[in-house]
Each structure stands twice: as C-alpha cells, then as structure tokens.
Enzyme design. Sequence first.
Site, mmCIF file in Angstrom:
data_model
loop_
_atom_site.group_PDB
_atom_site.id
_atom_site.type_symbol
_atom_site.label_atom_id
_atom_site.label_comp_id
_atom_site.label_asym_id
_atom_site.label_seq_id
_atom_site.Cartn_x
_atom_site.Cartn_y
_atom_site.Cartn_z
ATOM 1 N N SER A 234 -0.720 -13.987 -87.835
ATOM 2 C CA SER A 234 -0.439 -15.348 -87.374
ATOM 3 C C SER A 234 1.065 -15.639 -87.359
ATOM 4 O O SER A 234 1.851 -14.989 -88.056
ATOM 5 C CB SER A 234 -1.134 -16.345 -88.302
ATOM 6 O OG SER A 234 -0.590 -16.236 -89.595
ATOM 7 N N THR A 237 2.487 -16.555 -90.833
ATOM 8 C CA THR A 237 2.774 -15.404 -91.695
ATOM 9 C C THR A 237 4.001 -14.647 -91.186
ATOM 10 O O THR A 237 4.820 -14.178 -91.984
ATOM 11 C CB THR A 237 1.548 -14.464 -91.767
ATOM 12 O OG1 THR A 237 0.429 -15.223 -92.209
ATOM 13 C CG2 THR A 237 1.777 -13.332 -92.741
ATOM 14 N N GLU A 255 4.184 -9.289 -84.130
ATOM 15 C CA GLU A 255 3.269 -9.678 -83.043
ATOM 16 C C GLU A 255 2.379 -10.777 -83.597
ATOM 17 O O GLU A 255 1.597 -10.535 -84.514
ATOM 18 C CB GLU A 255 2.436 -8.480 -82.583
ATOM 19 C CG GLU A 255 3.204 -7.489 -81.735
ATOM 20 C CD GLU A 255 3.730 -8.094 -80.441
ATOM 21 O OE1 GLU A 255 3.248 -9.173 -80.024
ATOM 22 O OE2 GLU A 255 4.646 -7.513 -79.850
ATOM 23 N N CYS A 289 -5.677 -11.822 -79.899
ATOM 24 C CA CYS A 289 -4.402 -12.537 -79.754
ATOM 25 C C CYS A 289 -4.183 -12.974 -78.310
ATOM 26 O O CYS A 289 -3.818 -14.115 -78.052
ATOM 27 C CB CYS A 289 -3.260 -11.657 -80.227
ATOM 28 S SG CYS A 289 -3.257 -10.020 -79.488
HETATM 29 P P1 NAD Z 1 -2.705 -13.528 -91.029
HETATM 30 O O1 NAD Z 1 -1.307 -13.841 -90.643
HETATM 31 O O2 NAD Z 1 -3.427 -14.473 -91.902
HETATM 32 O O3 NAD Z 1 -2.771 -12.110 -91.779
HETATM 33 C C1 NAD Z 1 -2.260 -10.934 -91.184
HETATM 34 C C2 NAD Z 1 -1.842 -9.965 -92.288
HETATM 35 O O4 NAD Z 1 -0.741 -10.532 -92.995
HETATM 36 C C3 NAD Z 1 -2.929 -9.693 -93.326
HETATM 37 O O5 NAD Z 1 -2.863 -8.336 -93.691
HETATM 38 C C4 NAD Z 1 -2.508 -10.590 -94.491
HETATM 39 O O6 NAD Z 1 -2.981 -10.137 -95.738
HETATM 40 C C5 NAD Z 1 -0.995 -10.483 -94.409
HETATM 41 N N1 NAD Z 1 -0.260 -11.578 -95.025
HETATM 42 C C6 NAD Z 1 -0.672 -12.847 -95.246
HETATM 43 N N2 NAD Z 1 0.334 -13.566 -95.794
HETATM 44 C C7 NAD Z 1 1.404 -12.734 -95.901
HETATM 45 C C8 NAD Z 1 2.750 -12.893 -96.360
HETATM 46 N N3 NAD Z 1 3.191 -14.057 -96.824
HETATM 47 N N4 NAD Z 1 3.576 -11.835 -96.302
HETATM 48 C C9 NAD Z 1 3.156 -10.640 -95.829
HETATM 49 N N5 NAD Z 1 1.896 -10.425 -95.384
HETATM 50 C C10 NAD Z 1 1.028 -11.458 -95.425
HETATM 51 O O7 NAD Z 1 -3.486 -13.274 -89.651
HETATM 52 P P2 NAD Z 1 -5.034 -12.937 -89.430
HETATM 53 O O8 NAD Z 1 -5.834 -14.167 -89.715
HETATM 54 O O9 NAD Z 1 -5.378 -11.684 -90.127
HETATM 55 O O10 NAD Z 1 -5.052 -12.637 -87.859
HETATM 56 C C11 NAD Z 1 -5.176 -13.628 -86.908
HETATM 57 C C12 NAD Z 1 -3.870 -13.956 -86.239
HETATM 58 O O11 NAD Z 1 -3.254 -12.761 -85.769
HETATM 59 C C13 NAD Z 1 -4.017 -14.828 -85.012
HETATM 60 O O12 NAD Z 1 -3.015 -15.824 -85.014
HETATM 61 C C14 NAD Z 1 -3.792 -13.864 -83.856
HETATM 62 O O13 NAD Z 1 -3.347 -14.479 -82.665
HETATM 63 C C15 NAD Z 1 -2.793 -12.947 -84.440
HETATM 64 N N6 NAD Z 1 -2.799 -11.645 -83.747
HETATM 65 C C16 NAD Z 1 -1.723 -11.333 -82.952
HETATM 66 C C17 NAD Z 1 -1.707 -10.141 -82.241
HETATM 67 C C18 NAD Z 1 -0.541 -9.773 -81.360
HETATM 68 O O14 NAD Z 1 -0.456 -8.619 -80.934
HETATM 69 N N7 NAD Z 1 0.365 -10.674 -81.076
HETATM 70 C C19 NAD Z 1 -2.792 -9.275 -82.335
HETATM 71 C C20 NAD Z 1 -3.874 -9.624 -83.154
HETATM 72 C C21 NAD Z 1 -3.852 -10.817 -83.859
#
Ligand code: NAD
Length: 482
Positions: A234, A237, A255, A289
């Site tokens: 996200s 994050t 990303e 995404c």
């Molecule tokens: P998220 O940001 O909650 O988590 C992603 C990862 O980050 C997980 O492994 C999580 O444990 C880790 N994380 C969480 N907080 C962190 C921190 N403070 N520091 C470091 N790592 C941390 O996202 P999600 O819910 O797993 O995925 C959904 C999101 O991902 C959606 O917003 C989606 O659009 C995005 N996404 C983007 C792409 C792209 O290519 N742009 C692809 C897939 C998903």
Amino acid sequence: MNTPMHPDAGLKARTFPMVIHNQPIETGHWRRVYDPADGDMIGLAPVGTQSELDQAVASAREAFKTWSMTPDEERRAACIRMSEALTAHADELALLLSQEQGKPMKGLNAEFELGGCAAWMGFAASLDLPVKTLQDDDTALVEQHHVPIGVIGSITPWNWPLMIAIWHIAPAIRAGNTVVIKPSPYTTLSTLRMVEILTHELPKGVLNVVADGDGIGPSMAAHEGIDKIMFTGSTETGKAIMKAAAPTLKKLTLEMGGNDAGIVLPDADPQAIAEGLFWGAFINNGQTCAALKRLYVHDDIYDAVCDALVATAKQVKMGPGRQEDSLLGPVQNAMQLEVVERLAEQARADGANILVGGARTETSGFFYPITLIADATEDMSCVMEEQFGPLLPIIRYSDVDDAVRQANALDVDLAASVWSSDLDAARAVAQRLIAGTVYVNKHGEVAPHIPFGGSRWSSMGVEFGQEGLLACTNIKIYNIAK
Ligand code: NAD
C-alpha cells in the site's frame, strides 16, 4: 519437502521453515493459518524475529561477495534452473497458494500465477546487462557498466504473493544481487515453500527468507546491511518505508496502491466490451493493484453497459478455491472484507444504486459477492478510496473533458483505460490520462518485457523489462587513460 508436524497442532498442520544460507531454520513460534474460504486451519506459519533477520542479512552479505563476481552466464543459467523448478513444482505451489490466499486453481488464479512466476523468471534469464562505450579515442577509453547493488530486501503483499516475490527476486538475482525476502503475514506458507524450492538452484545465501513477525518489515527498511528495498504494497506502507530507509539512504523501488480509472466513450459497443471490463475490474476478486477500480461511462450507453456488466457478473461462479468451477474466491482476509463492506454500505447511504451484490450471502469464510455500484459520484468514498475487493463504482458522465478531469483527480496512477470502437478517439483520450500504462479496450495486462509502474503516488521506479533489471544495478564507469 520439509513438513514437520507441530506439537501444538494435534491438527495435522503443515509448516515450512524459513531458509537462511540454504539451511532450514526452525523456530519456536508459530501462527495458525486459516483457509479464507471456510476458516479451516491449513498450517502453521513460523514467526520471524530480529535475530533471524540479522542472520539472513549477514548470509546475504557474505554471499554477495561471490555472487556479484559470478560470470553473467552462470547467473543466467541459475535463472533458467529456477524457472524450470517453478514449473516442476507448479501444482504443489498452486494448491498451497489457493488454500492460503483463497484464489481458485483455475481461471486467472493460482495456476495462472505460477505460470507467471516461471515466465518472469525465464525472462530475467534472457536479459543482458548492457555495456556502453562512451568514448574511445586517443586520450581515453570510457565504458559504462551496470553492477549489482548489494543486498536487496524484498517486502511483498498478499494478493499475488508468489508472482510479486518473483518480480523482486528474478531481476535482483539475475543482476548479481543477493536477497532477503519477507512475505506478507497473510501468505507466508506459500512464499516459504517457493523460496525453499528456489534455493536448491542457488549457492548458499543468495536467497534467504524470513517469515513476518513483530516489526520485521520496518527493521528491514532501517537495516544497515540492506542496500535496497523492493517493496510492493500500500501507499501508506511505502511512505513508512521511505521514511525508515532515509537514515541509511537505501535505494528504493516502491510499487504501491492504485485506483485505476476506465473511461467508456459513447461509441463503444457495450456487449463487446463487457467481459473485458468485468475481468479488468474483478481479476483476483479486485485484489489487484492495476485492476479497474472506477468506471466512467458516457450517458448515451450508461444503462446498456451496466446491464451487460450485470449479465456478465451473474455468469461467474464464486466459490472455494478447491471447487473446480470457481473463477473467483473469497476476499483474502477480514481486514480487506471490512473495507469492502464499509465502502458498499457508505455508497448505499450516499444514494448510489447497487445493481448486484452489496451484502454478504455466505455465512462462513470471507466471501463477498461481486458488487456493481451505479450512479456513483466523484465525492463518494467508493470512488476516492482503493477498494481492493469485488466492488466497482460506475460513474455517469456526459462530457469527456469532465471524465478525464475526474480520472486524473487522484494522486495514484498505476494504469487507466479507454474503451471505444474508434482507436484514434481512444488514443486522443489516452494521451490526456495520467497513468503509467494506458490500455485501450483492455485493462490490467502485464508482461515481463513491458515496463510497469506509475509516476505519482503509485510507484517509485519501474519493474519489468530491461528498465526493471537496470533498477537492480548501479552504473559503474571505467575511465582508462591511453
Ligand atoms: P501492505 O502495505 O499492508 O503490506 C505489504 C507488505 O508490507 C507486507 O509484507 C507487510 O507486512 C509489510 N509492511 C507493513 N507495514 C510495514 C512497514 N511499516 N515497514 C515495512 N514493511 C511493512 O499491503 P497489502 O495489504 O499486503 O497489499 C495491498 C496493497 O498493495 C494495495 O494497496 C495494492 O494496490 C498494493 N499493490 C501494489 C502493487 C503494484 O505493483 N503497484 C501490486 C500489488 C499490490
């Protein structure tokens, strides 16, 4: 295959170890993992600690000394072996992925994801690291090379967890870096098992995996032994990672979230585009995404497009991943289900017209029906926020300039699409849309050879293609006096 039974379980639970320096690392701490389709326990995920992260980083640093100097052809061959291993283990990994993530086996789901893993890994093998001669005269020979960066920390989400892990691992390792990956806590098991398989094709320490645990992600962002973070998740994050990475000036590929707009022009054929629109929005239950997340439809064909989408939605079977005919599964987790429920309820309260879905029907699992929200407006939360689930707001417009303005109004810009029978007209609108990719008469397709990424709050850097490989390198100049 390492599948010890855990004493706590008495539940025939499987688990997989973390892998550091190609050795399985057993742990004293596990979390239960449940199938999102029915809540059945499917395994136990180890919980990583700071000490394991430090060990993994140390292993990757040690391995970097030799892997970075390994001849290019050997690194290419390793990618080919990993691609073949992904294909050989595709059935096993797809099943585990389906159980853990919830996505069905067939359709654009688990088997498709494993196919993508092998394809992206194979593509990495085909890429060259270019060497450019910048000057060659009487005074000097000047060459530009691309060299690996060091240890890359990969942090992945839960929606396409294996494919996204490969999107990080493949270019990183191909370019001569070593990797420490931390999967999402929601999809730990499948990532652990995939990494275990891949490490059989690599020298010790080139690829290490630490399961999620308290603060492992933030620790990676701040870790002095990690040189670059490749993150997919996200936007919030991504910002936190950027902040935590600042003191060590890490390189970053981020990303992040999207809220892709699609604009249907008045000359489009509603029947012809319905299926493309539907799967553009609902691939992986909308948990993608670059899925279509806001649909702008011209007033002239608004009702016809809505009718065609409703008819398509009614034909698509949603069900548990293990049912052969399921094309959509449950939402992956309770947190995301709450987001989808809240947005649908808010849209209803704000006066939108829910054409289909809009309330849970299943009593078990995280199922939420396909939900089409007509008469949505730009100020509604279902339009402004990324729903990341099986819900699509459909906004009526009569002036294409206004549709373009609304499409461009948010800060996220992974992709957008234009739907029309007139390709020149579609291209003219495409030129005005701010997005990393603008599709015409399709939405969301990605491929290993096509760079992918947005320019505003959706991305920092690009992945895929030659550009994605070069993002895992530093430029090094050799400037030799003659
Ligand atoms: P998220 O940001 O909650 O988590 C992603 C990862 O980050 C997980 O492994 C999580 O444990 C880790 N994380 C969480 N907080 C962190 C921190 N403070 N520091 C470091 N790592 C941390 O996202 P999600 O819910 O797993 O995925 C959904 C999101 O991902 C959606 O917003 C989606 O659009 C995005 N996404 C983007 C792409 C792209 O290519 N742009 C692809 C897939 C998903």
